[in-house]
Design a protein around this motif. Structure first.
Motif, mmCIF file in Angstrom:
data_model
loop_
_atom_site.group_PDB
_atom_site.id
_atom_site.type_symbol
_atom_site.label_atom_id
_atom_site.label_comp_id
_atom_site.label_asym_id
_atom_site.label_seq_id
_atom_site.Cartn_x
_atom_site.Cartn_y
_atom_site.Cartn_z
ATOM 1 N N LEU A 4 1.167 -0.886 -0.275
ATOM 2 C CA LEU A 4 -0.125 -0.807 0.070
ATOM 3 C C LEU A 4 1.190 1.473 -0.004
ATOM 4 N N SER A 5 2.027 1.222 0.361
ATOM 5 C CA SER A 5 3.028 2.154 0.418
ATOM 6 C C SER A 5 3.325 3.041 -1.157
ATOM 7 N N GLY A 6 2.583 4.147 -1.262
ATOM 8 C CA GLY A 6 2.651 4.952 -2.088
ATOM 9 C C GLY A 6 1.183 4.863 -2.680
ATOM 10 N N LYS A 7 1.183 4.273 -2.196
ATOM 11 C CA LYS A 7 -0.393 4.030 -2.606
ATOM 12 C C LYS A 7 -1.898 5.226 -2.488
ATOM 13 N N LYS A 8 -2.441 5.758 -3.536
ATOM 14 C CA LYS A 8 -3.675 7.118 -3.225
ATOM 15 C C LYS A 8 -4.218 6.288 -3.142
ATOM 16 N N ILE A 9 -5.207 6.710 -2.092
ATOM 17 C CA ILE A 9 -6.577 5.387 -1.325
ATOM 18 C C ILE A 9 -7.817 6.499 -1.518
ATOM 19 N N LEU A 10 -8.708 6.453 -1.787
ATOM 20 C CA LEU A 10 -9.844 7.231 -1.706
ATOM 21 C C LEU A 10 -10.918 6.274 -0.886
ATOM 22 N N LEU A 11 -11.091 6.736 0.653
ATOM 23 C CA LEU A 11 -12.146 5.853 1.219
ATOM 24 C C LEU A 11 -12.949 6.343 1.337
ATOM 25 N N GLY A 12 -14.256 5.695 1.238
ATOM 26 C CA GLY A 12 -15.546 6.484 1.613
ATOM 27 C C GLY A 12 -16.456 5.656 1.976
ATOM 28 N N VAL A 13 -17.488 6.504 3.130
ATOM 29 C CA VAL A 13 -17.882 6.686 4.527
ATOM 30 C C VAL A 13 -19.071 6.864 4.435
ATOM 31 N N SER A 14 -19.946 5.183 4.653
ATOM 32 C CA SER A 14 -21.041 5.910 4.602
ATOM 33 C C SER A 14 -21.423 6.028 6.271
ATOM 34 N N GLY A 15 -22.696 6.310 6.321
ATOM 35 C CA GLY A 15 -23.771 6.262 7.734
ATOM 36 C C GLY A 15 -24.108 4.967 8.344
ATOM 37 N N GLY A 16 -23.023 4.313 9.061
ATOM 38 C CA GLY A 16 -23.308 3.282 9.925
ATOM 39 C C GLY A 16 -22.587 3.377 11.133
ATOM 40 N N ALA A 18 -20.545 1.659 12.343
ATOM 41 C CA ALA A 18 -19.391 1.232 11.941
ATOM 42 C C ALA A 18 -18.644 1.725 11.414
ATOM 43 N N ALA A 19 -18.715 3.228 11.353
ATOM 44 C CA ALA A 19 -18.357 4.608 11.011
ATOM 45 C C ALA A 19 -17.095 4.942 11.944
ATOM 46 N N TYR A 20 -17.121 4.925 12.842
ATOM 47 C CA TYR A 20 -16.588 4.734 13.870
ATOM 48 C C TYR A 20 -15.003 3.942 13.479
ATOM 49 N N LYS A 21 -15.215 3.080 13.697
ATOM 50 C CA LYS A 21 -13.670 2.288 12.721
ATOM 51 C C LYS A 21 -12.700 2.580 11.654
ATOM 52 N N THR A 22 -13.432 3.995 11.301
ATOM 53 C CA THR A 22 -12.661 4.606 10.273
ATOM 54 C C THR A 22 -11.343 5.477 10.051
ATOM 55 N N ALA A 23 -12.143 5.367 11.324
ATOM 56 C CA ALA A 23 -10.497 6.499 12.479
ATOM 57 C C ALA A 23 -8.934 5.699 12.860
ATOM 58 N N ASP A 46 -22.875 11.463 11.764
ATOM 59 C CA ASP A 46 -23.434 11.214 12.770
ATOM 60 C C ASP A 46 -22.582 10.387 13.922
ATOM 61 N N PHE A 47 -21.660 9.940 12.987
ATOM 62 C CA PHE A 47 -20.758 8.573 14.151
ATOM 63 C C PHE A 47 -19.084 8.920 14.076
ATOM 64 N N VAL A 48 -19.011 9.522 13.128
ATOM 65 C CA VAL A 48 -17.462 9.964 13.162
ATOM 66 C C VAL A 48 -17.468 11.547 12.458
ATOM 67 N N THR A 49 -16.406 12.633 12.922
ATOM 68 C CA THR A 49 -16.712 13.797 12.082
ATOM 69 C C THR A 49 -14.953 13.733 11.363
ATOM 70 N N PRO A 50 -15.685 15.194 10.035
ATOM 71 C CA PRO A 50 -15.139 14.719 9.844
ATOM 72 C C PRO A 50 -13.848 15.446 9.565
ATOM 73 N N LEU A 51 -13.280 16.590 10.706
ATOM 74 C CA LEU A 51 -12.446 16.877 11.612
ATOM 75 C C LEU A 51 -11.908 15.465 11.559
ATOM 76 N N THR A 52 -12.226 14.213 12.814
ATOM 77 C CA THR A 52 -11.631 13.315 12.804
ATOM 78 C C THR A 52 -10.696 13.280 11.678
ATOM 79 N N LEU A 53 -10.982 13.280 10.879
ATOM 80 C CA LEU A 53 -10.839 12.077 9.357
ATOM 81 C C LEU A 53 -9.180 13.393 8.389
ATOM 82 N N SER A 54 -9.962 14.375 8.144
ATOM 83 C CA SER A 54 -9.057 15.104 7.583
ATOM 84 C C SER A 54 -7.959 14.946 8.742
ATOM 85 N N THR A 55 -7.566 15.332 10.125
ATOM 86 C CA THR A 55 -7.223 15.652 11.091
ATOM 87 C C THR A 55 -5.736 13.944 10.849
#
Length: 405
Positions: A4-16, A18-23, A46-55
């Motif tokens: 995965l090193s050097g890979k550009k990964i786009l993570l899509g998070v939907s409203g469940g 389990a979204a808290y695990k995306t951090a 509602d489950f994880v903040t954009p601020l958390t994931l952007s940080t």
């Protein structure tokens, strides 16, 4: 080093839930050396903040097509996001989001980005037990996999409803392991073993002095890194250099003299598929090496030199199935000299450098090469970084095996 090193990964998070695990998931991607951007559905916030994931991702998080509070704001270009990524992962993928993906119901930025993505798309379902087994959900799974998307199966465990069973989103560590295993299985050189030489050799005059050259070893190390990133198991035999390797698929063997490099190459040659001899091996060495430091006395000093063993030619004589690539650094009659070298040393491909080309040669970050194959087909390349040249060389190896598969 992770695939995965050097890979550009786009993570899509939907409203469940389990979204808290995306951090944790984003943190693991970053730890693996990936570059991560996140697209969220409005409900997922509602489950994880954009601020958390952007940080954690060190990138802005996208959730709407434009900033509704700023009438002059630029829109979030879903096409650009979809084209940016090397892979897209939707996790958690709720029943609602999966249905939209399967049916093209494009009513948010995440689905628009998914529909624009040209890269491999993975999805990790997350929902309650009965939802996971519902015929409509199973239909979504089937359709998405028929489209070429890759499902990361849900795990058994305690669910948000209090029930226990299948539907729990795979744990972040297991998602990373799944992605790494799947990507590694698709690497074009995953079953190949390669021998690469790099750097100069030092030929001793006495315990203090030696005959050497200005090779930094960077070209050979970059080739080894590229080969490993394409799945190859690499034996890198290097003369004296300060360069290091971090990829576990690269076995670095350090040598000093041409004789030591010759012995190391012959020790491993029978077991490899490809040999790329990029080292600047000394053509001559002192015939007599003093045991003690030679004192400065006479106005003149003569060293008698003798030829070193020609590593590349010796490998060409014994090669069987190996794809053998050599380098030629010339100052005149470059093409003709390179062609003679191909014949004399039984090469499949030669990488020609000319010291007449600005930006090529020793101790530079760039190189300008010309490929000449054993049929004398000539392919000049523009000036590039040594990393890009390394990728071009490895692509020649990949093409060789694709043609002969």
């Amino acid at each position: 080093m992770s695939v995965l090193s050097g890979k550009k990964i786009l993570l899509g998070v939907s409203g469940g839930i389990a979204a808290y695990k995306t951090a944790s998931l984003v943190r693991l991607f970053i730890k693996a050396g990936a570059d991560v951007q996140v697209v969220m559905t409005p409900a997922s916030k509602d489950f994880v903040t954009p601020l958390t994931l952007s940080t954690l991702s060190k990138n802005p998080v996208h959730s709407t097509f434009y900033n509704e509070e700023d009438e002059n704001a630029q829109w979030n270009n879903h096409v650009e996001l979809g084209l940016w990524a090397d892979l897209m992962l939707i996790a958690p993928a709720t029943a609602n989001t999966l249905s939209k993906m399967a049916n093209g119901n494009c009513n948010n930025l995440l689905i628009a980005t998914y529909l624009s993505a040209k890269c491999p798309v993975y999805f990790a379902p997350a929902m309650d037990l009965d939802m996971y087994k519902h015929p409509s959900t199973i239909s979504s799974f089937s359709l998405l996999q028929k489209f070429g998307n890759i499902m990361i199966p849900a795990e058994n465990g305690e669910l948000a409803s209090g029930l226990s069973g299948e539907g729990r989103m795979a744990e972040p560590e297991n998602i990373i392991a799944f992605l790494e295993k799947d990507l590694e299985s698709k690497l074009p050189l995953r079953d190949k073993k390669m021998l690469i030489t790099a750097g100069p050799t030092y030929e001793a005059i006495d315990p203090v002095r030696f005959i050497g050259n200005h090779s930094s070893g960077k070209m050979g190390f970059d080739i080894a890194k590229s080969a490993a990133s394409h799945g190859a198991e690499v034996i890198l035999i290097s003369g004296p250099t300060d360069l290091k390797v971090s990829d576990s698929n690269i076995n670095l063997i350090r040598v000093t003299s041409a004789q030591e490099m010759y012995e190391a190459c012959h020790e491993h040659f029978n077991s490899i598929d490809v040999a790329i001899c990029a080292a600047a091996v000394a053509d001559y060495k002192p015939k007599f090496v003093a045991d003690q430091k030679i004192k400065k006395s006479d106005a003149e000093f003569t060293i008698i030199l003798e030829k070193t063993k020609d590593i590349l030619a010796s490998l060409g004589k014994i090669k069987q199935k190996q794809f053998l690539i050599g380098f030629a650094l010339e100052t005149e009659n470059e093409i003709e000299n390179a062609k003679l070298k191909i014949q004399k040393k039984n090469l499949d491909l030669i990488v020609l450098n000319s010291l007449q080309d600005e930006g090529a040669g020793f101790a530079k970050s760039t190189n300008k090469i010309t490929f000449i194959d054993k049929n004398f087909a000539i392919e000049p390349m523009p000036l590039k970084s040594k990393e890009a040249v390394a990728n071009d060389i490895i692509n020649k190896v990949i093409t060789h095996y694709e043609k002969n598969s």
